[in-house]
Design a protein around this motif. Sequence first.
Motif, PDB file in Angstrom:
ATOM      1  N   LEU A  47      15.838  33.820  10.685  1.00  0.00           N
ATOM      2  CA  LEU A  47      14.733  34.779  10.579  1.00  0.00           C
ATOM      3  C   LEU A  47      13.577  34.167   9.794  1.00  0.00           C
ATOM      4  CD1 LEU A  47      16.456  38.157   9.610  1.00  0.00           C
ATOM      5  CD2 LEU A  47      15.957  37.285  11.891  1.00  0.00           C
ATOM      6  N   HIS A  48      12.364  34.551  10.153  1.00  0.00           N
ATOM      7  CA  HIS A  48      11.225  34.218   9.312  1.00  0.00           C
ATOM      8  C   HIS A  48      10.651  35.515   8.758  1.00  0.00           C
ATOM      9  CE1 HIS A  48       8.724  35.527  12.644  1.00  0.00           C
ATOM     10  NE2 HIS A  48       9.275  34.629  13.439  1.00  0.00           N
ATOM     11  N   MET A  49       9.659  35.389   7.887  1.00  0.00           N
ATOM     12  CA  MET A  49       9.134  36.576   7.198  1.00  0.00           C
ATOM     13  C   MET A  49       8.526  37.596   8.160  1.00  0.00           C
ATOM     14  SD  MET A  49       9.784  36.947   4.143  1.00  0.00           S
ATOM     15  CE  MET A  49      10.576  35.944   2.885  1.00  0.00           C
ATOM     16  N   GLY A  50       7.990  37.101   9.269  1.00  0.00           N
ATOM     17  CA  GLY A  50       7.465  38.026  10.270  1.00  0.00           C
ATOM     18  C   GLY A  50       8.552  38.974  10.757  1.00  0.00           C
TER      19      GLY A  50
ATOM     20  N   MET B 207       0.358  39.660  10.654  1.00  0.00           N
ATOM     21  CA  MET B 207       1.137  38.470  10.320  1.00  0.00           C
ATOM     22  C   MET B 207       1.424  38.418   8.836  1.00  0.00           C
ATOM     23  SD  MET B 207      -0.537  35.330  12.429  1.00  0.00           S
ATOM     24  CE  MET B 207      -2.135  35.491  11.644  1.00  0.00           C
ATOM     25  N   VAL B 208       2.450  37.635   8.490  1.00  0.00           N
ATOM     26  CA  VAL B 208       2.677  37.312   7.092  1.00  0.00           C
ATOM     27  C   VAL B 208       2.048  35.946   6.863  1.00  0.00           C
ATOM     28  CG1 VAL B 208       4.384  36.938   5.301  1.00  0.00           C
ATOM     29  CG2 VAL B 208       4.841  38.595   7.114  1.00  0.00           C
ATOM     30  N   VAL B 209       1.087  35.892   5.969  1.00  0.00           N
ATOM     31  CA  VAL B 209       0.368  34.629   5.762  1.00  0.00           C
ATOM     32  C   VAL B 209       0.507  34.169   4.312  1.00  0.00           C
ATOM     33  CG1 VAL B 209      -1.306  35.179   7.557  1.00  0.00           C
ATOM     34  CG2 VAL B 209      -1.832  35.759   5.195  1.00  0.00           C
ATOM     35  N   LEU B 210       0.317  32.879   4.125  1.00  0.00           N
ATOM     36  CA  LEU B 210       0.337  32.308   2.786  1.00  0.00           C
ATOM     37  C   LEU B 210      -0.980  31.571   2.595  1.00  0.00           C
ATOM     38  CD1 LEU B 210       2.182  32.033   0.294  1.00  0.00           C
ATOM     39  CD2 LEU B 210       2.927  29.850   1.218  1.00  0.00           C
TER      40      LEU B 210
ATOM     41  N   LYS C  73      -1.286  31.299   8.619  1.00  0.00           N
ATOM     42  CA  LYS C  73      -0.006  31.696   9.190  1.00  0.00           C
ATOM     43  C   LYS C  73       1.075  30.731   8.714  1.00  0.00           C
ATOM     44  CE  LYS C  73       2.223  32.661  13.601  1.00  0.00           C
ATOM     45  NZ  LYS C  73       2.086  32.784  15.034  1.00  0.00           N
ATOM     46  N   MET C  74       2.211  31.275   8.311  1.00  0.00           N
ATOM     47  CA  MET C  74       3.293  30.391   7.865  1.00  0.00           C
ATOM     48  C   MET C  74       3.788  29.569   9.048  1.00  0.00           C
ATOM     49  SD  MET C  74       5.700  32.661   5.391  1.00  0.00           S
ATOM     50  CE  MET C  74       5.088  33.448   3.912  1.00  0.00           C
TER      51      MET C  74
ATOM     52  N   ARG D 138      12.153  44.009   0.964  1.00  0.00           N
ATOM     53  CA  ARG D 138      11.670  45.126   1.768  1.00  0.00           C
ATOM     54  C   ARG D 138      10.540  45.864   1.044  1.00  0.00           C
ATOM     55  NH1 ARG D 138      16.510  47.700   5.075  1.00  0.00           N
ATOM     56  NH2 ARG D 138      15.219  49.536   4.775  1.00  0.00           N
ATOM     57  N   VAL D 139      10.781  46.192  -0.206  1.00  0.00           N
ATOM     58  CA  VAL D 139       9.775  46.958  -0.953  1.00  0.00           C
ATOM     59  C   VAL D 139       8.483  46.154  -1.075  1.00  0.00           C
ATOM     60  CG1 VAL D 139       9.180  47.876  -3.233  1.00  0.00           C
ATOM     61  CG2 VAL D 139      11.393  48.426  -2.198  1.00  0.00           C
ATOM     62  N   PHE D 140       8.596  44.867  -1.378  1.00  0.00           N
ATOM     63  CA  PHE D 140       7.387  44.060  -1.494  1.00  0.00           C
ATOM     64  C   PHE D 140       6.598  44.077  -0.185  1.00  0.00           C
ATOM     65  CE2 PHE D 140       5.332  40.060  -0.339  1.00  0.00           C
ATOM     66  CZ  PHE D 140       4.235  40.169  -1.178  1.00  0.00           C
ATOM     67  N   ILE D 141       7.299  43.818   0.907  1.00  0.00           N
ATOM     68  CA  ILE D 141       6.630  43.708   2.200  1.00  0.00           C
ATOM     69  C   ILE D 141       5.974  45.025   2.604  1.00  0.00           C
ATOM     70  CG2 ILE D 141       7.289  43.706   4.646  1.00  0.00           C
ATOM     71  CD1 ILE D 141       8.494  41.032   4.242  1.00  0.00           C
TER      72      ILE D 141
END
Length: 819
Positions: free
Chosen positions: A49-52, A573-576, A580-581, A604-607
């Motif tokens: 799994l990735h953060m997305g 997206m989840v980016v850093l 994009k990661m 979960r809470v953070f996201i």
Amino acid sequence: MSEHRYVPSEVEAKWQEKWEASNAHDTTHDPNKPFYYCLEQFPYPSGRLHMGHVRVYSIGDVVARFKKMHGHNVLHPMGWDAFGMPAENFAIQHGVHPNVSTHDNIAFMRNQQKQLGLSYDWSRELATCDPDYYKWTQWIFQLFYERGLAYKKKAAVNWCPECSTVLANEQVIDGECWRCDSEVVKKDLEQWFFKITDYADRLLTDLEQLQGGWPERVITMQRNWIGKSTGAEITYGIHGRDETLTVFTTRPDTLYGVSYVVLAPENELVQKLIEGYAGAAEVQAFIDSVRKASEIERTSTDTEKVGIFTGSYAVHPLTGEKLPIWIANYVLPDYGTGCVMGVPAHDERDFEFATKYQLPIVPVIDPGHQDALTEAFTGEGRLINSAEFNGMANTEALTKIVEVLEQKGIGKATTSFRLRDWLISRQRYWGAPIPMINCPSCGTVPVPKDQLPVLLPEHVDFGVKGKSPLETNDEFVHTTCPSCGGAARRETDTMDTFIDSSWYYLRYTGKGDGTQPFDTEAANNWLPVDKYVGGIEHAILHLLYSRFFTKVLHDAGLVNYTEPFESLLTQGMVVLNGAKMSKSKGNVVSPEDIINKYGADTARVFILFAAPPDRDLEWSDQGVEGAHRFLNRVWRMVENHIPILRKNNLKADASGDAAKKLRMATHAAIKKVTEDIGTRYQFNTAISAIMELVNAIYAYPEGADAGTKAEAIRTAVILLHPAAPHITSELWEMMGETSKLYALEWPVYDESALAMDEVEYVVQINGKVRERLVFPKEATKEEVESQAIASEKVQALLEGKSIKKVIVVPGKLVNVVVG
RNA sequence: GCGGGUGUGGUGGAAUGGCAGACACAACAGACUUAAAAUCUGUCGGGGUUUCCCCGUGCCGGUUCGAGUCCGGCUACCCGCACCA
């Protein structure tokens, strides 16, 4: 003082085991409850799994858990979009069979999903690469074939040299392969297509049904992709020949301005026209050069328009004038009729072309000035140089001219779409074989239904260039014709994997009796999907194909609705650091590391908290720390109040000021969280509302009513449960509760708890806040007005000025307008 | 070029036309500690003559008693489509 520390790994493993052992997340079918289908796009089993993924699943899980607690039967399934090229490429490189690597990947990722505490009904899990699934993909292919929606044709198709397979139009992004970014080339091949263009009109008009439920931009993207234009087809004679040619135009009102006709170089008529023409060789050379150009070069507006005269003339349908027939690179072979009438005065492209090749430019709509045109006039106006139509408004002439053409039988009003048929053949192994047989005497024959699935043979040669791997297995290729019994060959191409994912959401609802792909009754019961969560990258591809499938299945009587996804949530997206990661950038944060360090609940809470779901989410290690800190704060809050929480005969008495305030905070939180999750789908503000409640509990004075405090703590834990299911379950148990938190009824807020005895009014003078005054809640408008004006502060500011107007908004503010 | 979206503190982000900056992150100060971590408390848009006042939601204008929010124009960035006749 806390002996019992929060150790996420222990808490999470404990509850995951409990839920699994008790089948806690199995789908319920209580007829007294409404049905809710919560679906997240199923993943390709890439390995891990990735953060997305974590983001989509966290969002879906909050919705699913909330709806369950909110009294719904919830279908919340998960599966695997398991066919696809990476597994095959991996096989070529490492010699591991796709079937093996795919199932390994699935096992690993499923385990990761379980570690996230996602409330899936695992009994409904599916993988599109299982014969039990692709049998029905093949069955559906044949349904399409029977309904005239699957056909084979030879065409210039998009070929990705890197993937050594063809691609559908939707899968070519800026002339490049959607998967590997290689430049796509054109190749003439005989391929299978799905006739999605038959459904173009319905795919367009049904978008209206999705208004409100789908993001506007996705609807717009689909609308543009389908690209409906209304206009007319007009037939021209060819000078000295029996043939005719037909153009498509959206501007029949400019018919008298036609000074030439242009065909796409690929147009079949071209070969006939140049036969015997002195310049034929030059024309042929031109055609070859255009065909060599890449998709990008050919279709870019920046590309210079080039063309060549064919030596033939068309005959104007109304004036009988001779018009030169050209071919040019800017005419596309597969849109409209592949043939355009050139009206340089009123079309920018034609103007550019005519200027370059010195073709006549005849204005037929009055541009409002006498000067020679320096650019095409594309506006509206009255017709000139147009015989009996002179003086008519062009909008009116548009229909009138078509009427005249229709009467003469040389034209008709029509529409044209940009959408092309869906090319579904793939010259690859790891997909569902196309269940067809080619017989030398009977032609193309479907594999009989009772012989499905056509199984993928285990042994093939993956790496033979230019050959479908299935072609390398003789046993697979050679078969007998179901119709005549003679020797025949199987289709050796497999289906585009987007076909697998166009119907998976139906399979989850029930496998049915084995006579069709899914249980129609169950599908009608659960579908359309109430909330579909996925990435914006499928705005066209998967979502358009699934809509098409649903309509075909509807027409075949297999489902009773025409749109599969009522409401769509496209997560960002989840980016850093704004990017994009990706592995190549080396900026990947791995879910494993986060789960190991902080636990799934923190992740979960953070996201959920860091951004609204549809926006890009900037990853922040410090933000994760903050989420973890918050969960620890909740843990301590419960731990430090075990005695009052365990006294279940403790009655809340909210008569004191502090208690009243806390009770209000509790019920305000219930209201806010319920709306944010249930109707607004804004999880970030839902979490912040819970944080506010927790802050209020911490600020509650020592010695104030304990029952009210216990109620507040209990409520905070319940409200947090959908987002952080493990820690809240543990805390619930620590409080001495024996009920299952996930099955608990969602709290209902008490309106009366929200009503305050006193209300603070903001007093403005000319819109600027100057004073705050407290009034009893039953104070009348008049009382508020007069007391506000009478207040010391306001009086001071009013000196020497006169009151023009006073606005009182009950419960909120007073605005004194002075001059 | 066309279509869509977005612009708010140092950062992520809140605000049914009604107190801009909720809730967090970071930073700073204090308490506790031998010390640190953890925790708790406080400050935290800019400016000023600092119990108070002025300015401030990309820019310009409009509607309104009142605009981050509605309307018109501009600008920047992002996304989609892009020779579709």
